[in-house]
Design an enzyme around this catalytic site. Structure first.
Site, PDB file in Angstrom:
ATOM      1  N   TYR A 124      -0.167  -1.615  -3.478  1.00  0.00           N
ATOM      2  CA  TYR A 124      -1.477  -1.134  -3.824  1.00  0.00           C
ATOM      3  C   TYR A 124      -1.321   0.250  -4.606  1.00  0.00           C
ATOM      4  O   TYR A 124      -0.446   0.988  -4.591  1.00  0.00           O
ATOM      5  CB  TYR A 124      -2.420  -1.261  -3.083  1.00  0.00           C
ATOM      6  CG  TYR A 124      -2.319  -0.042  -2.035  1.00  0.00           C
ATOM      7  CD1 TYR A 124      -3.323   1.014  -2.173  1.00  0.00           C
ATOM      8  CD2 TYR A 124      -1.412   0.332  -1.078  1.00  0.00           C
ATOM      9  CE1 TYR A 124      -3.245   2.139  -1.405  1.00  0.00           C
ATOM     10  CE2 TYR A 124      -1.345   1.267  -0.215  1.00  0.00           C
ATOM     11  CZ  TYR A 124      -2.343   2.355  -0.291  1.00  0.00           C
ATOM     12  OH  TYR A 124      -2.362   3.213   0.331  1.00  0.00           O
ATOM     13  N   ARG A 129       3.253 -20.526   6.000  1.00  0.00           N
ATOM     14  CA  ARG A 129       3.715 -19.361   6.647  1.00  0.00           C
ATOM     15  C   ARG A 129       5.256 -19.227   6.701  1.00  0.00           C
ATOM     16  O   ARG A 129       5.656 -20.351   7.419  1.00  0.00           O
ATOM     17  CB  ARG A 129       3.020 -18.907   7.942  1.00  0.00           C
ATOM     18  CG  ARG A 129       3.631 -17.563   8.465  1.00  0.00           C
ATOM     19  CD  ARG A 129       2.956 -17.334   9.653  1.00  0.00           C
ATOM     20  NE  ARG A 129       3.120 -15.928  10.032  1.00  0.00           N
ATOM     21  CZ  ARG A 129       4.264 -15.788  10.920  1.00  0.00           C
ATOM     22  NH1 ARG A 129       4.928 -16.664  11.400  1.00  0.00           N
ATOM     23  NH2 ARG A 129       4.407 -14.600  11.458  1.00  0.00           N
ATOM     24  N   LYS A 133       4.765   2.074  -2.080  1.00  0.00           N
ATOM     25  CA  LYS A 133       3.117   2.061  -1.552  1.00  0.00           C
ATOM     26  C   LYS A 133       2.795   0.635  -1.171  1.00  0.00           C
ATOM     27  O   LYS A 133       2.085   0.042  -2.138  1.00  0.00           O
ATOM     28  CB  LYS A 133       2.337   2.632  -2.826  1.00  0.00           C
ATOM     29  CG  LYS A 133       0.856   3.105  -2.134  1.00  0.00           C
ATOM     30  CD  LYS A 133       0.241   3.574  -3.501  1.00  0.00           C
ATOM     31  CE  LYS A 133      -1.025   4.305  -3.047  1.00  0.00           C
ATOM     32  NZ  LYS A 133      -0.941   5.343  -2.206  1.00  0.00           N
ATOM     33  N   GLU A 192       3.790  13.881   6.062  1.00  0.00           N
ATOM     34  CA  GLU A 192       2.708  13.805   5.098  1.00  0.00           C
ATOM     35  C   GLU A 192       1.486  13.604   5.869  1.00  0.00           C
ATOM     36  O   GLU A 192       1.646  13.308   7.046  1.00  0.00           O
ATOM     37  CB  GLU A 192       2.798  12.765   3.835  1.00  0.00           C
ATOM     38  CG  GLU A 192       3.104  11.465   4.361  1.00  0.00           C
ATOM     39  CD  GLU A 192       3.689  10.557   3.497  1.00  0.00           C
ATOM     40  OE1 GLU A 192       3.584  10.831   2.340  1.00  0.00           O
ATOM     41  OE2 GLU A 192       4.352   9.579   3.742  1.00  0.00           O
TER      42      GLU A 192
END
Length: 286
Positions: free
Chosen positions: A32, A100, A150, A182
């Site tokens: 994202y 799945r 990300k 972070e």
């Protein structure tokens, strides 16, 4: 009601549906980006688009939409939803196979899922939080080892924010092997004298788009920048501390684990960097 984008269509948010077999839902198999909108324009879009490409490459995921198409979609969503200040959220997953399975589906038969939506955030640039600063706590960093990608696997950062909330703080700084990595959704910095100190880039932290711009502006303003590890104790003894992210820009940190940083008030370095970042980013926004 918001208009959202799903796989080539602009839809009312309550009509946009994703399969229960989507790998973003079942496996957190997706990436994202979040791009801020100021004065109706996109901030640092190019940086977000480049990082998106990198994340897709690192996960061996197809590129289902070009940078040019992505820019058009962002702009159209901003227009349709009349966003002056806010954010555009983008998510790409490996798609929805018939069932799945841990094994990646064939990209020839299972197209990626592409989702974008806006979030209206009036007052984003003039956030009251920037004037009072934020309080953080330290927590162990228990995330996977590829934080430079990300991805949508944000469970532990969410838990970290809840730990902070329970402690009466605003956010958490994660610590690994004695050093700060972070924040839960931001890069972390301290200031000592005229030197800004932040952890160097590696797989251990997200390569923040706002981070790149802020460090460039700092150097242009004749501030010293040192990219190295630092501890919570060093941060508590610093003159200032702050974070950067696409949604907070530059945000002062005034307390760490209950101890005031510097004077306990937002410092001049963070304040100046926030001013510069907003001014320059709005000028360059698309």
């Amino acid at each position: 009601m918001r208009t959202v984008y799903l796989n080539g269509e602009y839809l009312p948010e309550n009509e946009a549906k994703v399969s229960i077999f989507d790998r973003g839902f079942l496996m957190a198999d997706g990436v994202y980006e979040v791009t801020s909108v100021l004065e109706g324009k996109l901030v640092d879009f190019e940086g977000h688009a480049v990082r998106l490409e990198r994340s897709l490459n690192e996960l061996n995921m197809p590129h289902p939409i070009t940078k040019e198409e992505l820019l058009d979609v962002h702009r159209e969503l901003v227009r349709l939803n009349d966003i002056d200040e806010g954010m555009v959220y983008l998510q790409i997953t490996r798609g929805a196979p018939d069932d799945r399975d841990f094994v990646f589906p064939d990209p020839e038969t299972t197209p990626c899922t592409v989702v974008l939506f806006t979030q209206n955030k009036p007052g984003l640039a003039n956030s009251p939080a920037a004037k009072k600063g934020m309080k953080v706590i330290s927590i162990d960093d228990q995330r996977w080892g590829r934080r430079d990608i990300k991805t949508v696997q944000l469970l532990y950062p969410s838990m970290g924010k809840m730990m902070a909330k329970a402690a009466g703080a605003d956010d958490a700084w994660m610590v690994e092997d004695g050093h700060v990595t972070e924040g839960t959704s931001n890069n972390a910095y301290i200031v000592k004298g005229n030197t800004i100190i932040t952890r160097q880039l590696s797989n251990d932290i997200l390569h923040g788009i706002t981070r790149v711009a802020v460090l460039r502006f700092a150097k242009e303003a004749q501030m010293q920048v040192e990219e190295r590890l630092f501890t919570i104790e060093e941060a508590q003894d610093a003159d200032e501390a702050f974070i950067t992210s696409a949604s907070t820009f530059v945000m002062p940190v005034v307390e760490i684990d209950g101890k005031a940083v510097g004077t306990g008030e937002p410092g001049s370095v963070a304040g100046r960097l926030r001013e510069i970042y907003l001014e320059e980013s709005i000028k360059a926004a698309v």
